[in-house]
Structure formats: structure tokens, C-alpha cells
Motif scaffolding. Structure first.
Motif, short mmCIF file in Angstrom:
data_model
loop_
_atom_site.label_atom_id
_atom_site.label_comp_id
_atom_site.label_asym_id
_atom_site.label_seq_id
_atom_site.Cartn_x
_atom_site.Cartn_y
_atom_site.Cartn_z
N TYR A 193 -0.08 0.40 -8.27
CA TYR A 193 1.33 -0.23 -7.41
C TYR A 193 0.92 0.25 -5.89
O TYR A 193 1.45 -0.54 -5.15
CB TYR A 193 2.54 0.49 -7.94
CG TYR A 193 2.86 0.17 -9.23
CD1 TYR A 193 3.18 -1.02 -9.63
CD2 TYR A 193 2.64 1.02 -10.48
CE1 TYR A 193 3.69 -1.61 -10.86
CE2 TYR A 193 3.10 0.54 -11.56
CZ TYR A 193 3.53 -0.78 -12.04
OH TYR A 193 3.60 -1.23 -13.11
N ARG A 194 0.16 1.23 -5.91
CA ARG A 194 -0.19 1.86 -4.43
C ARG A 194 -0.83 0.44 -3.55
O ARG A 194 -0.59 0.22 -2.55
CB ARG A 194 -0.64 2.88 -4.37
CG ARG A 194 -1.23 3.50 -2.96
CD ARG A 194 -1.89 4.92 -2.80
NE ARG A 194 -2.53 5.23 -3.91
CZ ARG A 194 -2.57 6.29 -4.75
NH1 ARG A 194 -1.46 6.99 -4.64
NH2 ARG A 194 -3.35 6.51 -5.66
N SER A 195 -1.91 0.14 -4.53
CA SER A 195 -2.93 -1.32 -3.83
C SER A 195 -2.00 -2.21 -3.76
O SER A 195 -1.97 -3.42 -2.93
CB SER A 195 -4.14 -1.28 -4.81
OG SER A 195 -4.83 -0.03 -4.29
N ARG A 196 -1.13 -2.63 -4.83
CA ARG A 196 -0.35 -3.87 -4.89
C ARG A 196 0.47 -3.80 -3.61
O ARG A 196 0.97 -5.13 -2.86
CB ARG A 196 0.44 -3.92 -6.22
CG ARG A 196 -0.39 -4.30 -7.31
CD ARG A 196 0.16 -4.34 -8.67
NE ARG A 196 1.31 -5.38 -8.67
CZ ARG A 196 2.14 -5.42 -9.71
NH1 ARG A 196 2.17 -4.78 -10.95
NH2 ARG A 196 3.08 -6.58 -9.70
N ASN A 197 1.37 -2.61 -3.28
CA ASN A 197 2.37 -2.64 -2.34
C ASN A 197 1.51 -2.83 -0.87
O ASN A 197 1.99 -3.42 -0.02
CB ASN A 197 3.04 -1.27 -2.30
CG ASN A 197 4.00 -0.99 -3.57
OD1 ASN A 197 4.52 -2.20 -3.92
ND2 ASN A 197 4.33 -0.03 -3.84
N ALA A 198 0.27 -2.33 -0.91
CA ALA A 198 -0.46 -2.55 0.30
C ALA A 198 -0.83 -3.98 0.65
O ALA A 198 -0.82 -4.47 1.85
CB ALA A 198 -1.70 -1.59 0.24
N TYR A 201 -4.45 -11.67 -5.84
CA TYR A 201 -3.64 -12.01 -5.01
C TYR A 201 -4.49 -12.66 -3.92
O TYR A 201 -5.87 -12.73 -4.00
CB TYR A 201 -3.29 -10.70 -4.17
CG TYR A 201 -2.07 -9.98 -4.75
CD1 TYR A 201 -0.90 -9.70 -4.20
CD2 TYR A 201 -2.35 -9.24 -5.91
CE1 TYR A 201 0.23 -9.05 -4.88
CE2 TYR A 201 -1.35 -8.48 -6.58
CZ TYR A 201 -0.11 -8.40 -6.04
OH TYR A 201 0.86 -7.60 -6.31
N ARG A 260 0.97 -12.51 -4.66
CA ARG A 260 0.36 -12.76 -5.86
C ARG A 260 0.36 -14.25 -6.50
O ARG A 260 1.35 -14.89 -6.47
CB ARG A 260 1.42 -11.65 -6.72
CG ARG A 260 0.71 -11.63 -8.22
CD ARG A 260 1.52 -10.54 -9.02
NE ARG A 260 1.53 -11.00 -10.20
CZ ARG A 260 2.27 -10.14 -11.28
NH1 ARG A 260 3.23 -9.42 -11.18
NH2 ARG A 260 1.86 -10.56 -12.68
N GLU A 301 0.68 -6.45 -0.65
CA GLU A 301 2.23 -7.26 -0.05
C GLU A 301 2.46 -6.96 1.30
O GLU A 301 2.82 -7.94 2.15
CB GLU A 301 3.03 -6.94 -1.29
CG GLU A 301 2.90 -7.47 -2.52
CD GLU A 301 3.63 -7.20 -3.73
OE1 GLU A 301 4.60 -6.32 -3.36
OE2 GLU A 301 3.19 -7.31 -4.87
N ALA A 302 2.41 -5.72 1.70
CA ALA A 302 2.53 -5.64 3.06
C ALA A 302 1.49 -6.07 4.23
O ALA A 302 2.10 -6.19 5.24
CB ALA A 302 2.42 -4.03 3.32
#
Length: 184
Positions: A136-141, A168, A149, A143-144
């Protein structure tokens, strides 16, 4: 013209340069912290033999970069361009990124990715990222920084467990109009 997967890139705070054998110990000092890998599918990359295989693969890839703090040239992380097919010339992957925890949440990842994306979009139309579904840390980064995705994913196995990598992407136009587009 061929896409340079090991450029020297400079930002306000960072230098990204081709990975060298001499970088192994400095990067292992960062990677040996289990917190770096706690959400990553290869969660034991902090172990010496697992890290060494990762590092060797990066050297062989022809796209690995050391990330240095510009002020003192200290190595603070690693990233990589991969998956570029000169026949296709339209897509490259950015990934294999990790930073020392003291640099998390300080805009370093966004600054690094802005530079890498700008370089990539000189030659390609799309940049892809693969990230573990529970990272989730990398997914959030991602998306930021404006990555979206896709519906695509890849399945692998690690230590007899299923690993799902979500895909992504950012296109040239999405980058130009997204949060990293206008250079600071």
C-alpha cells in the motif's frame, strides 16, 4: 535513437546515476532494514543473499540507478528502468525502487520520479509500474504522482505463496497534465 536506461539525472536534491558494483555495501546498509520491505512481496530482501541476488540482477539489467543526496553524494536508494523493447519504443517500466526510511514522506520519491518520467517521455509514450497488491505504501506513492491502476496484473510465486503485481501506468499526456508535469 535508443532510450538511455542509465542516464545521469539531477534534480534540486538528488543525483541519479548508473548503479556500480561499488554501491553494493551502501545500498545493503539501507536494504538490510526489514522495514524497507515489510509491504513488499519479496519481504525478505533485507537478507544478505536475497539482496545480493537483487543487486546482481540490477547490474545485469542495464537500467539500474543509484539515488544519491546531492548535498553530500550519500547513497539513499535505488531505482531502475526496465522492460524497454527497442522494437516497440513505446513503453518502459520504472520500478525496483527503495529509499532509506529517513527519506520517506519528504517528497524524494516524487522528485526522483518526476526526473525519471521526464527522461522517459523524451522517447516513450507510456511508463508502466508493477507493484505488489499489498504494498500500500508504494501504491499510494504511485497514485500521488498520477499513475493510474490498469485492469492488468501479473501472478508470480515467491516462497510457495502467490504474489499479485498490479500494473499502473502514466502516459506522456497524463504526465504533462498531472501532479509531476510542470517542473519546479
Amino acid at each position: 535513437m535508443t532510450f538511455d536506461r542509465q542516464p545521469r539525472l539531477e534534480t534540486k536534491r538528488l543525483v541519479l546515476r548508473p548503479l556500480a558494483e561499488d554501491d553494493r555495501e551502501a545500498l545493503y546498509a539501507i536494504a538490510s532494514d526489514p522495514a524497507v520491505w515489510e509491504q513488499h512481496p519479496i519481504h525478505d530482501r533485507w537478507r544478505r543473499e536475497v539482496f545480493d541476488a537483487f543487486f546482481d540482477e540490477g547490474l545485469k539489467s542495464g537500467g539500474a540507478l543509484a539515488v544519491l543526496r546531492k548535498s553530500d553524494e550519500r547513497i539513499i536508494g535505488h531505482t531502475r528502468y526496465d522492460g524497454y523493447d527497442p522494437q516497440e519504443r513505446g513503453v518502459v517500466e520504472i520500478g525496483w525502487t527503495f529509499l532509506a526510511p529517513q527519506f520517506w514522506g519528504k517528497g524524494i520519491n516524487a522528485e526522483m520520479k518526476r526526473s525519471m518520467l521526464a527522461h522517459a517521455f523524451e522517447e516513450v509514450a507510456t511508463v508502466e509500474f508493477r507493484v505488489g497488491d499489498t504494498n500500500y505504501r508504494s501504491r499510494n506513492a504511485l497514485e500521488a504522482i498520477g499513475a493510474v491502476r490498469t485492469e492488468r496484473y501479473e501472478l508470480e510465486r515467491y516462497q510457495n505463496k502467490r504474489v499479485v503485481h498490479l500494473i499502473y501506468e502514466i502516459g506522456r499526456e497524463g504526465f504533462a497534465q498531472g501532479p509531476l508535469g510542470p517542473a519546479e
